[in-house]
Design a protein around this motif. Structure first.
Motif, PDB file in Angstrom:
ATOM      1  N   THR A 601     -18.812   1.022   7.119  1.00 21.15           N
ATOM      2  CA  THR A 601     -19.917   1.395   8.010  1.00 21.15           C
ATOM      3  C   THR A 601     -19.679   0.865   9.414  1.00 21.15           C
ATOM      4  OG1 THR A 601     -21.473   1.412   6.160  1.00 21.15           O
ATOM      5  CG2 THR A 601     -22.413   1.231   8.369  1.00 21.15           C
ATOM      6  N   ASN A 602     -19.253  -0.385   9.495  1.00 19.02           N
ATOM      7  CA  ASN A 602     -18.967  -0.968  10.814  1.00 19.02           C
ATOM      8  C   ASN A 602     -17.838  -0.209  11.518  1.00 19.02           C
ATOM      9  OD1 ASN A 602     -20.923  -2.908  10.472  1.00 19.02           O
ATOM     10  ND2 ASN A 602     -19.506  -4.456   9.685  1.00 19.02           N
ATOM     11  N   TYR A 603     -16.837   0.154  10.719  1.00 16.53           N
ATOM     12  CA  TYR A 603     -15.692   0.864  11.306  1.00 16.53           C
ATOM     13  C   TYR A 603     -16.103   2.259  11.784  1.00 16.53           C
ATOM     14  CZ  TYR A 603     -11.052   2.832  11.875  1.00 16.53           C
ATOM     15  OH  TYR A 603      -9.945   3.434  12.393  1.00 16.53           O
ATOM     16  N   LYS A 604     -16.877   2.946  10.941  1.00 17.44           N
ATOM     17  CA  LYS A 604     -17.319   4.297  11.316  1.00 17.44           C
ATOM     18  C   LYS A 604     -18.201   4.254  12.560  1.00 17.44           C
ATOM     19  CE  LYS A 604     -19.088   5.443   7.345  1.00 17.44           C
ATOM     20  NZ  LYS A 604     -19.812   6.283   6.355  1.00 17.44           N
ATOM     21  N   GLU A 605     -18.984   3.214  12.689  1.00 20.32           N
ATOM     22  CA  GLU A 605     -19.844   3.076  13.855  1.00 20.32           C
ATOM     23  C   GLU A 605     -19.016   2.944  15.125  1.00 20.32           C
ATOM     24  OE1 GLU A 605     -23.280   2.890  16.083  1.00 20.32           O
ATOM     25  OE2 GLU A 605     -23.044   3.407  13.960  1.00 20.32           O
ATOM     26  N   ARG A 606     -17.880   2.280  15.017  1.00 15.62           N
ATOM     27  CA  ARG A 606     -17.024   2.066  16.187  1.00 15.62           C
ATOM     28  C   ARG A 606     -16.333   3.354  16.634  1.00 15.62           C
ATOM     29  NH1 ARG A 606     -12.787  -1.785  14.415  1.00 15.62           N
ATOM     30  NH2 ARG A 606     -12.122  -1.682  16.583  1.00 15.62           N
ATOM     31  N   ILE A 607     -16.001   4.230  15.639  1.00 15.30           N
ATOM     32  CA  ILE A 607     -15.170   5.392  15.989  1.00 15.30           C
ATOM     33  C   ILE A 607     -15.942   6.715  15.912  1.00 15.30           C
ATOM     34  CG2 ILE A 607     -13.107   4.206  15.157  1.00 15.30           C
ATOM     35  CD1 ILE A 607     -13.232   5.981  12.668  1.00 15.30           C
ATOM     36  N   LYS A 608     -17.257   6.640  15.793  1.00 16.50           N
ATOM     37  CA  LYS A 608     -18.037   7.857  15.550  1.00 16.50           C
ATOM     38  C   LYS A 608     -17.939   8.878  16.689  1.00 16.50           C
ATOM     39  CE  LYS A 608     -22.356   5.913  17.367  1.00 16.50           C
ATOM     40  NZ  LYS A 608     -23.765   5.601  17.061  1.00 16.50           N
ATOM     41  N   ASP A 609     -17.654   8.428  17.903  1.00 15.78           N
ATOM     42  CA  ASP A 609     -17.597   9.353  19.045  1.00 15.78           C
ATOM     43  C   ASP A 609     -16.177   9.841  19.346  1.00 15.78           C
ATOM     44  OD1 ASP A 609     -20.354   9.117  19.407  1.00 15.78           O
ATOM     45  OD2 ASP A 609     -20.102   7.326  20.652  1.00 15.78           O
ATOM     46  N   ASN A 610     -15.239   9.440  18.512  1.00 15.01           N
ATOM     47  CA  ASN A 610     -13.839   9.809  18.739  1.00 15.01           C
ATOM     48  C   ASN A 610     -13.495  11.010  17.851  1.00 15.01           C
ATOM     49  OD1 ASN A 610     -11.013   9.978  18.960  1.00 15.01           O
ATOM     50  ND2 ASN A 610     -10.824   7.748  19.232  1.00 15.01           N
ATOM     51  N   ASP A 611     -13.374  12.194  18.484  1.00 12.08           N
ATOM     52  CA  ASP A 611     -13.107  13.404  17.708  1.00 12.08           C
ATOM     53  C   ASP A 611     -11.768  13.354  16.992  1.00 12.08           C
ATOM     54  OD1 ASP A 611     -15.510  14.419  18.477  1.00 12.08           O
ATOM     55  OD2 ASP A 611     -14.694  15.570  20.177  1.00 12.08           O
ATOM     56  N   GLU A 612     -10.829  12.608  17.537  1.00 13.43           N
ATOM     57  CA  GLU A 612      -9.501  12.528  16.927  1.00 13.43           C
ATOM     58  C   GLU A 612      -9.522  11.755  15.602  1.00 13.43           C
ATOM     59  OE1 GLU A 612      -6.820  10.861  19.692  1.00 13.43           O
ATOM     60  OE2 GLU A 612      -7.076  12.441  21.215  1.00 13.43           O
ATOM     61  N   LEU A 613     -10.620  11.006  15.367  1.00  8.88           N
ATOM     62  CA  LEU A 613     -10.686  10.166  14.157  1.00  8.88           C
ATOM     63  C   LEU A 613     -11.675  10.715  13.131  1.00  8.88           C
ATOM     64  CD1 LEU A 613     -10.615   6.644  15.851  1.00  8.88           C
ATOM     65  CD2 LEU A 613      -8.726   7.846  14.752  1.00  8.88           C
ATOM     66  N   LYS A 614     -12.069  11.975  13.284  1.00  3.63           N
ATOM     67  CA  LYS A 614     -13.018  12.547  12.328  1.00  3.63           C
ATOM     68  C   LYS A 614     -12.457  12.580  10.908  1.00  3.63           C
ATOM     69  CE  LYS A 614     -15.750  15.413  15.469  1.00  3.63           C
ATOM     70  NZ  LYS A 614     -16.184  16.793  15.810  1.00  3.63           N
ATOM     71  N   GLU A 615     -11.137  12.786  10.788  1.00  6.72           N
ATOM     72  CA  GLU A 615     -10.518  12.820   9.464  1.00  6.72           C
ATOM     73  C   GLU A 615     -10.609  11.457   8.785  1.00  6.72           C
ATOM     74  OE1 GLU A 615      -8.949  14.560   6.209  1.00  6.72           O
ATOM     75  OE2 GLU A 615      -9.562  15.544   8.070  1.00  6.72           O
ATOM     76  N   VAL A 616     -10.473  10.409   9.615  1.00  9.91           N
ATOM     77  CA  VAL A 616     -10.594   9.050   9.067  1.00  9.91           C
ATOM     78  C   VAL A 616     -12.019   8.806   8.580  1.00  9.91           C
ATOM     79  CG1 VAL A 616     -10.407   6.593   9.588  1.00  9.91           C
ATOM     80  CG2 VAL A 616      -8.750   8.193  10.546  1.00  9.91           C
TER      81      VAL A 616
END
Length: 724
Positions: A601-616
């Motif tokens: 959850t913490n990790y997803k919160e950090r990268i939620k606005d990065n379209d390149e990391l949607k697969e992650v």
């Protein structure tokens, strides 16, 4: 304040308003009044003392307080039976005799654990060795009653049922004192004794009696006249003299019987009463009352007596012992206050030479066969000790005015030795402990007795406490050398904390292995996480400070009432250990899942606005979804309050822990309980295997995806985002 108002105390409480010309009775909660106090500034405020205790009135006797909230009974003799737990029997002045459980499976010893038994207010009590529910009890005027507690049936079996009420002792064929002995032979369970001026024996529960002694008193006619006067005669047998007041048969030597009279004589027979010998100590004062006899349980021919002369105004303690069948006697009173006259002496059956003495003003103990005495008062009130009994490592005291008291565990006293005096630390060997329920309630009650602790009572002494940073640990081990539980002075968890103080310390281990693992917010319905009780066997306790270790061994004993075998108890233990092990394994997995979910959850919160990391993020969501399904199979995650399981079905670990709560008493698991445990375990294992697969396959893929995308460890937000 009113010289015309006079009060009179006797069996009833009387008041006169005309200076004593006429009296009227005032009702009180109890009879046989001894003392009265009147508030000098308010004469309607009074305190009366009677055979029930003390009561207070604020309105001149119209209303009184109760005596039921105070342990003030006046007890005579005390004895015990062979039941488990053993029961205590005693006769209380102006009330019934009682039979009381020595310990219970509750939190205290309350009214429900008391019941009347045979006899009446003043008598000795004897319990049939063949059936502990058959009890014989004495009363005044030679009354002997038999009570069968199973059926409630009663029978009177007096030696000679001729009512002597109102007569002096000279009017009795057999002089039975108010407090005459009744006891069984330790060698013949059918042989019941009682005593007047003669020793009597019955082999048929009082249907018939035989005389097996001559008159063993002085038979002084001057002491057998009507008592009392000139105002009041008192011929209820309480003031009869020239009677046998104490008697006992040796537990070591069959047919060796000692008898002591209330007018200063001691006799013995070594052939069951055919021949008697006067063995009275030459140094025993004339007419001393032999109040108790104690035959040494460790040595043939050895006997102790306690005598009194208090009725003559002489309060000198009188304790004697003989080691040679009464040929010579030694006075053994050194260390006892010269005004503490002695009523009873008892020998510890577990430690030779250890003696206990009850006096008019308290308790004493001797560790050297009476050569020296020292007080054993502890928290016992300053009160007359009328009798003592020892049973299964406990000491019971009957008192005159403060009810019954008991030391549950004498093991520390029995281990005391002068060589320990200079030691800085002592770990005492714990008394062997029964697998038994109950315990001591945290809140003390005015109307209940304190219960025996339930567990392994561990006593240790620390002369000076070490620094707070130095751990003092107490640990318990099984016979295989495996540690079961450890408690430490530096532990953070309350359940593992060992509280210490300088001097004597006590810790009670509840015999249980560690509880199953819990997690924050867990709500179960009808389930237990408690660790199983250790099965009967050999164990040890270790006390450790830095690199120093002290060790003592002890046993855990089975409840003798339970028919289960050792194998049965081992099965129960293994069953509960399997349950708790699997519950712990599942709950540790839930804790791990929640930690992984938190990180995701913490990790997803950090990268939620990065379209390149949607697969992650998608991979993280899949992992979270899989864990959620697993967790929801193991535990009902909707529970938020204690009543929620009524609405949301319990899950696997709750069901498995429910089996723990159903395992009560000392019995092996039922076949169906074992079947359910096996089924639930397999279902839990299925979910744990899914979680294992996730950790071994899905999480590495997720971590690899993160590495490939080289996500920064710290992501800085744009200035505009920060301002917003």
């Amino acid at each position: 304040q009113d010289e015309d108002v006079v009060y009179g105390l006797n069996v009833r409480f009387h008041k006169s308003k005309d200076g004593g010309k006429t009296f009227e009775s005032i009702g009180t909660p109890h009879g046989d009044h001894h003392d009265l106090w009147i508030a000098p500034e308010e004469p309607n405020r009074m305190v009366v003392g009677d055979d029930g205790g003390g009561q207070v009135t604020f309105d001149g006797g119209e209303n009184w307080s109760t005596y039921h909230n105070q342990p003030t009974a006046q007890f005579y003799r005390v004895t015990t039976d062979n039941n488990f737990p053993f029961r205590i029997y005693a006769a209380q002045q102006d009330n019934s005799t009682v039979r009381i459980k020595s310990r219970t499976e509750g939190g205290s010893i309350g009214d429900r654990d008391w019941e009347p038994t045979a006899g009446c207010e003043c008598g000795h009590i004897a319990i049939s060795p063949d059936d502990n529910d058959v009890v014989f009890g004495g009363c005044y005027d030679g009354f002997i009653g038999r009570l069968d507690h199973k059926t409630g049936l009663r029978r009177i079996v007096n030696v000679y049922p001729d009512l002597p009420m109102g007569h002096g002792a000279e009017g009795m064929k057999y002089r039975f004192q108010w407090n005459f002995p009744i006891f069984y032979s330790p060698h013949d369970s059918k042989k019941l004794y009682t005593a007047s001026q003669h020793l009597h024996v019955s082999y048929d529960e009082g249907q018939s009696w035989q005389i097996i002694s001559p008159d063993l008193t002085t038979n002084d006619s001057s002491k057998m006249v009507s008592s009392g006067g000139p105002i009041t005669q008192d011929n209820t047998s309480v003031e009869y003299y020239c009677t046998i007041f104490a008697a006992a048969e040796s537990p070591r030597e069959k047919d060796l019987i000692w008898a002591g009279s209330d007018d200063g004589l001691i006799h013995l027979t070594r052939d069951g009463g055919k021949n008697w010998e006067n063995v009275t100590p030459s140094s025993l004062p004339e007419n001393a009352m032999i109040n108790s006899l104690e035959i040494d349980p460790h040595e043939d021919g050895s006997c102790y007596i306690a005598a009194t002369l208090y009725k003559t105004g002489d309060f000198t303690p009188l304790l004697f012992k003989t080691k040679n069948y009464g040929k010579t006697w030694t006075k053994i009173t050194y260390g006892i206050d010269n005004q503490h006259f002695t009523r009873v002496i008892r020998a510890d059956p577990d430690k030779k030479g250890m003696l206990y003495a009850g006096t008019e003003t308290g308790m004493y103990v001797s560790f050297d066969d009476g050569a020296k005495w020292q007080p054993l008062q502890l928290n016992l009130p300053i009160v007359p000790i009328t009798d003592l009994a020892l049973k299964q490592g406990a000491l019971i005291a009957a008192t005159q005015g403060r009810s019954l008291w008991m030391i549950d565990d004498l093991s520390v006293l029995q281990q005391l030795d002068s060589r320990l005096a200079n030691k800085d630390l002592i770990l005492f060997k714990p008394a062997d402990a029964y697998r038994f329920g109950g315990g001591q309630a945290k809140k003390k009650s005015l109307t209940s007795g304190q219960n025996h602790h339930s567990g392994v009572g561990t006593h240790f002494y620390i002369k000076k406490l070490p620094a707070d940073s130095v751990a003092v640990t107490l640990s318990y081990w099984n016979a295989k050398g495996e540690m079961i539980r450890e408690y430490s002075s530096t532990a953070k968890e309350k359940a593992d904390k060992l509280e210490l103080k300088e001097g004597a310390n006590f810790f009670n281990w509840n015999m249980r292995y560690p509880d199953a693992k819990k997690f924050e917010g867990m709500i179960f319905w009808w389930a237990s996480m408690a660790g199983p009780k250790a099965p009967p066997g050999d164990y040890s306790v270790q006390l450790m400070i830095e690199d120093q270790v002290w060790k003592e061994e002890f046993k855990i004993l089975p409840d003798p009432r339970n028919p289960s075998t050792q194998a049965d108890l081992e099965k129960q233990f293994a069953f509960l250990m399997k349950i708790n092990k699997k519950v712990t394994e599942a709950h540790e997995s839930i804790i791990e899942m929640r930690d992984i979910r938190k990180q995701l959850t913490n990790y997803k919160e950090r990268i939620k606005d990065n379209d390149e990391l949607k697969e992650v993020v998608k991979i993280a969501d899949q992992i979270d979804s899989t864990m959620t399904k697993i967790e929801e199979e193991l535990y009902q995650t909707k529970n938020r309050a204690r009543q929620d399981p009524l609405n949301f079905p319990v899950r696997l670990t709750n069901k498995l822990a429910h089996l723990n709560s159903l395992t009560q008493g000392d019995y092996p698991p039922t076949d169906q309980a074992e079947e359910v445990r096996s089924t639930l375990t397999k279902e839990i294992d299925t979910q744990l295997e899914k979680f294992k697969t996730l950790k071994e396959n899905e999480l590495p893929k997720f971590n690899e995806a993160v590495k490939q995308r080289a996500v920064d460890a710290v992501i800085l937000k744009e200035k505009e985002a920060l301002e917003n």
